[in-house]
Scaffold this motif. Sequence first.
Motif, PDB file in Angstrom:
ATOM      1  N   VAL A 177       0.860  -1.188   0.000  1.00 33.88           N
ATOM      2  CA  VAL A 177       0.000   0.000   0.000  1.00 33.88           C
ATOM      3  C   VAL A 177       0.892   1.232   0.000  1.00 33.88           C
ATOM      4  CG1 VAL A 177      -1.984  -1.055   1.147  1.00 33.88           C
ATOM      5  CG2 VAL A 177      -0.156  -0.049   2.533  1.00 33.88           C
ATOM      6  N   ASP A 178       0.355   2.334  -0.519  1.00 33.35           N
ATOM      7  CA  ASP A 178       1.092   3.588  -0.409  1.00 33.35           C
ATOM      8  C   ASP A 178       0.557   4.377   0.787  1.00 33.35           C
ATOM      9  OD1 ASP A 178      -1.254   4.910  -1.229  1.00 33.35           O
ATOM     10  OD2 ASP A 178      -0.575   5.095  -3.302  1.00 33.35           O
ATOM     11  N   GLN A 179       1.187   5.512   1.073  1.00 31.97           N
ATOM     12  CA  GLN A 179       0.849   6.266   2.279  1.00 31.97           C
ATOM     13  C   GLN A 179      -0.599   6.744   2.285  1.00 31.97           C
ATOM     14  OE1 GLN A 179       2.932   7.230   5.248  1.00 31.97           O
ATOM     15  NE2 GLN A 179       0.760   7.251   5.736  1.00 31.97           N
ATOM     16  N   ALA A 180      -1.049   7.344   1.180  1.00 30.18           N
ATOM     17  CA  ALA A 180      -2.416   7.863   1.128  1.00 30.18           C
ATOM     18  C   ALA A 180      -3.440   6.744   1.281  1.00 30.18           C
ATOM     19  CB  ALA A 180      -2.636   8.613  -0.185  1.00 30.18           C
ATOM     20  N   GLU A 181      -3.156   5.623   0.661  1.00 33.72           N
ATOM     21  CA  GLU A 181      -4.051   4.464   0.723  1.00 33.72           C
ATOM     22  C   GLU A 181      -4.151   3.946   2.162  1.00 33.72           C
ATOM     23  OE1 GLU A 181      -3.974  -0.100  -1.112  1.00 33.72           O
ATOM     24  OE2 GLU A 181      -2.529   1.412  -1.771  1.00 33.72           O
ATOM     25  N   GLN A 182      -3.006   3.788   2.813  1.00 35.76           N
ATOM     26  CA  GLN A 182      -3.018   3.284   4.186  1.00 35.76           C
ATOM     27  C   GLN A 182      -3.769   4.234   5.123  1.00 35.76           C
ATOM     28  OE1 GLN A 182       0.318   3.622   6.945  1.00 35.76           O
ATOM     29  NE2 GLN A 182       0.363   1.389   7.100  1.00 35.76           N
ATOM     30  N   THR A 183      -3.527   5.522   4.945  1.00 37.79           N
ATOM     31  CA  THR A 183      -4.201   6.511   5.786  1.00 37.79           C
ATOM     32  C   THR A 183      -5.709   6.431   5.632  1.00 37.79           C
ATOM     33  OG1 THR A 183      -2.311   8.033   5.700  1.00 37.79           O
ATOM     34  CG2 THR A 183      -4.453   8.979   6.252  1.00 37.79           C
ATOM     35  N   LYS A 184      -6.180   6.330   4.393  1.00 36.48           N
ATOM     36  CA  LYS A 184      -7.613   6.241   4.137  1.00 36.48           C
ATOM     37  C   LYS A 184      -8.189   4.955   4.716  1.00 36.48           C
ATOM     38  CE  LYS A 184     -11.526   7.485   2.149  1.00 36.48           C
ATOM     39  NZ  LYS A 184     -12.251   8.735   2.498  1.00 36.48           N
ATOM     40  N   LEU A 185      -7.495   3.839   4.544  1.00 34.05           N
ATOM     41  CA  LEU A 185      -7.976   2.565   5.081  1.00 34.05           C
ATOM     42  C   LEU A 185      -8.134   2.636   6.593  1.00 34.05           C
ATOM     43  CD1 LEU A 185      -5.812   0.060   2.991  1.00 34.05           C
ATOM     44  CD2 LEU A 185      -8.287   0.391   2.788  1.00 34.05           C
ATOM     45  N   GLN A 186      -7.171   3.227   7.270  1.00 29.58           N
ATOM     46  CA  GLN A 186      -7.259   3.337   8.724  1.00 29.58           C
ATOM     47  C   GLN A 186      -8.387   4.282   9.144  1.00 29.58           C
ATOM     48  OE1 GLN A 186      -6.131   1.424  10.809  1.00 29.58           O
ATOM     49  NE2 GLN A 186      -4.004   0.800  10.457  1.00 29.58           N
ATOM     50  N   GLN A 187      -8.596   5.341   8.391  1.00 28.35           N
ATOM     51  CA  GLN A 187      -9.716   6.241   8.685  1.00 28.35           C
ATOM     52  C   GLN A 187     -11.040   5.500   8.590  1.00 28.35           C
ATOM     53  OE1 GLN A 187      -9.204   9.411   5.848  1.00 28.35           O
ATOM     54  NE2 GLN A 187      -7.764  10.544   7.140  1.00 28.35           N
ATOM     55  N   MET A 188     -11.188   4.703   7.538  1.00 27.25           N
ATOM     56  CA  MET A 188     -12.418   3.933   7.343  1.00 27.25           C
ATOM     57  C   MET A 188     -12.558   2.853   8.415  1.00 27.25           C
ATOM     58  SD  MET A 188     -13.995   5.284   4.721  1.00 27.25           S
ATOM     59  CE  MET A 188     -13.420   6.808   5.501  1.00 27.25           C
ATOM     60  N   ALA A 189     -11.449   2.231   8.788  1.00 26.98           N
ATOM     61  CA  ALA A 189     -11.481   1.156   9.786  1.00 26.98           C
ATOM     62  C   ALA A 189     -11.978   1.658  11.135  1.00 26.98           C
ATOM     63  CB  ALA A 189     -10.098   0.532   9.927  1.00 26.98           C
ATOM     64  N   ALA A 190     -11.733   2.922  11.421  1.00 25.18           N
ATOM     65  CA  ALA A 190     -12.171   3.484  12.702  1.00 25.18           C
ATOM     66  C   ALA A 190     -13.690   3.407  12.855  1.00 25.18           C
ATOM     67  CB  ALA A 190     -11.701   4.932  12.819  1.00 25.18           C
ATOM     68  N   GLY A 191     -14.403   3.400  11.738  1.00 23.81           N
ATOM     69  CA  GLY A 191     -15.855   3.297  11.773  1.00 23.81           C
ATOM     70  C   GLY A 191     -16.363   1.877  11.637  1.00 23.81           C
ATOM     71  N   CYS A 192     -15.442   0.902  11.660  1.00 25.18           N
ATOM     72  CA  CYS A 192     -15.816  -0.503  11.480  1.00 25.18           C
ATOM     73  C   CYS A 192     -15.214  -1.353  12.599  1.00 25.18           C
ATOM     74  CB  CYS A 192     -15.314  -1.012  10.122  1.00 25.18           C
ATOM     75  SG  CYS A 192     -15.810  -0.020   8.698  1.00 25.18           S
ATOM     76  N   PRO A 193     -15.511  -1.044  13.857  1.00 25.07           N
ATOM     77  CA  PRO A 193     -14.841  -1.714  14.978  1.00 25.07           C
ATOM     78  C   PRO A 193     -15.107  -3.212  15.072  1.00 25.07           C
ATOM     79  CG  PRO A 193     -16.710  -0.421  15.751  1.00 25.07           C
ATOM     80  CD  PRO A 193     -16.503  -0.043  14.317  1.00 25.07           C
ATOM     81  N   SER A 194     -16.221  -3.701  14.532  1.00 21.74           N
ATOM     82  CA  SER A 194     -16.532  -5.128  14.643  1.00 21.74           C
ATOM     83  C   SER A 194     -16.118  -5.932  13.413  1.00 21.74           C
ATOM     84  CB  SER A 194     -18.035  -5.318  14.887  1.00 21.74           C
ATOM     85  OG  SER A 194     -18.788  -4.842  13.778  1.00 21.74           O
ATOM     86  N   THR A 195     -15.585  -5.257  12.400  1.00 18.78           N
ATOM     87  CA  THR A 195     -15.198  -5.939  11.164  1.00 18.78           C
ATOM     88  C   THR A 195     -13.874  -6.666  11.350  1.00 18.78           C
ATOM     89  OG1 THR A 195     -16.312  -4.263   9.814  1.00 18.78           O
ATOM     90  CG2 THR A 195     -14.677  -5.637   8.715  1.00 18.78           C
ATOM     91  N   LYS A 196     -13.852  -7.923  10.944  1.00 23.01           N
ATOM     92  CA  LYS A 196     -12.639  -8.725  11.039  1.00 23.01           C
ATOM     93  C   LYS A 196     -12.251  -9.234   9.655  1.00 23.01           C
ATOM     94  CE  LYS A 196     -13.510 -10.142  15.814  1.00 23.01           C
ATOM     95  NZ  LYS A 196     -12.542  -9.172  16.361  1.00 23.01           N
ATOM     96  N   VAL A 197     -10.974  -9.485   9.472  1.00 22.62           N
ATOM     97  CA  VAL A 197     -10.441  -9.923   8.180  1.00 22.62           C
ATOM     98  C   VAL A 197      -9.700 -11.243   8.352  1.00 22.62           C
ATOM     99  CG1 VAL A 197      -8.838  -9.389   6.318  1.00 22.62           C
ATOM    100  CG2 VAL A 197     -10.182  -7.554   7.353  1.00 22.62           C
ATOM    101  N   THR A 198     -10.041 -12.215   7.513  1.00 21.37           N
ATOM    102  CA  THR A 198      -9.295 -13.459   7.439  1.00 21.37           C
ATOM    103  C   THR A 198      -8.916 -13.670   5.974  1.00 21.37           C
ATOM    104  OG1 THR A 198     -10.441 -14.495   9.305  1.00 21.37           O
ATOM    105  CG2 THR A 198      -9.384 -15.958   7.734  1.00 21.37           C
ATOM    106  N   PHE A 199      -7.688 -14.058   5.735  1.00 22.19           N
ATOM    107  CA  PHE A 199      -7.298 -14.317   4.356  1.00 22.19           C
ATOM    108  C   PHE A 199      -6.446 -15.568   4.286  1.00 22.19           C
ATOM    109  CE2 PHE A 199      -3.563 -12.347   6.030  1.00 22.19           C
ATOM    110  CZ  PHE A 199      -2.496 -12.843   5.290  1.00 22.19           C
ATOM    111  N   THR A 200      -6.442 -16.181   3.123  1.00 19.25           N
ATOM    112  CA  THR A 200      -5.593 -17.330   2.852  1.00 19.25           C
ATOM    113  C   THR A 200      -4.567 -16.905   1.815  1.00 19.25           C
ATOM    114  OG1 THR A 200      -7.440 -18.839   3.232  1.00 19.25           O
ATOM    115  CG2 THR A 200      -5.521 -19.714   2.043  1.00 19.25           C
ATOM    116  N   PRO A 201      -3.275 -17.059   2.080  1.00 21.80           N
ATOM    117  CA  PRO A 201      -2.277 -16.676   1.091  1.00 21.80           C
ATOM    118  C   PRO A 201      -2.511 -17.382  -0.240  1.00 21.80           C
ATOM    119  CG  PRO A 201      -1.242 -17.139   3.203  1.00 21.80           C
ATOM    120  CD  PRO A 201      -2.668 -17.589   3.315  1.00 21.80           C
TER     121      PRO A 201
END
Length: 220
Positions: A194-218
């Motif tokens: 990710v680049d800086q602007a992208e990461q910043t935006k993702l974290q801003q959005m995540a602040a409004g999604c406290p119950s959202t969880k992420v699972t991934f398989t490589p």
Amino acid sequence: MSAAACIPGASHEDAKPPSADPSTSASGGKNGTRGLSDAIGWLKMARESRTGYERDKFRLWTDADHDGCDTRKEVLLAEAVKKPRQGKGCKLTGGSWRSYYDDKTVTDARKLDIDHVVPLAEAWDSGASKWTAQRREQYANDLGAERSLVAVSLGPNRTKGDKDPAEWMPPTKDATCTYVADWVAAKLRWKLTVDQAEQTKLQQMAAGCPSTKVTFTPAP
């Protein structure tokens, strides 16, 4: 691949301890489930470069299992709210789909795009430029994760284009947490940066999604 759930593609398992390298935290074939903000913290930051990008460098809509249905149609079949009729050559008629980007029901498959949640150009910018042609083909036709590819209305997908979350988010507010979780899961799955602007935006959005969880398989 249903888009009907509140957080499609996100797991509701209990969170597991974080790891400095998410690829080492696999459990039962899946990486440890984390809250959205923590998962974003797993993403490596790097500058992006689109030098050399051409869409044709990602071979699209293959039929990997040779069942007559290409990737596009496999996604349509998997995500249909009402299953379409499947004819000769995997011709699909009827059916209905829920486009979660704009919260609309679509009853004509021709009015749906199959969106790469992380667009091809964005993938190129953040790591795929170093991949082999075969690896890019696997990415472009990723049916191994439920949320890498989604069926959505033409309008919002065309507006999205190659934009990342710093530049575009789904027009329906209820789609925010789902979309950010899908984006992060896809980037982690394919070890994209990710680049800086992208990461910043993702974290801003995540602040409004406290119950959202992420699972991934490589990706294999």
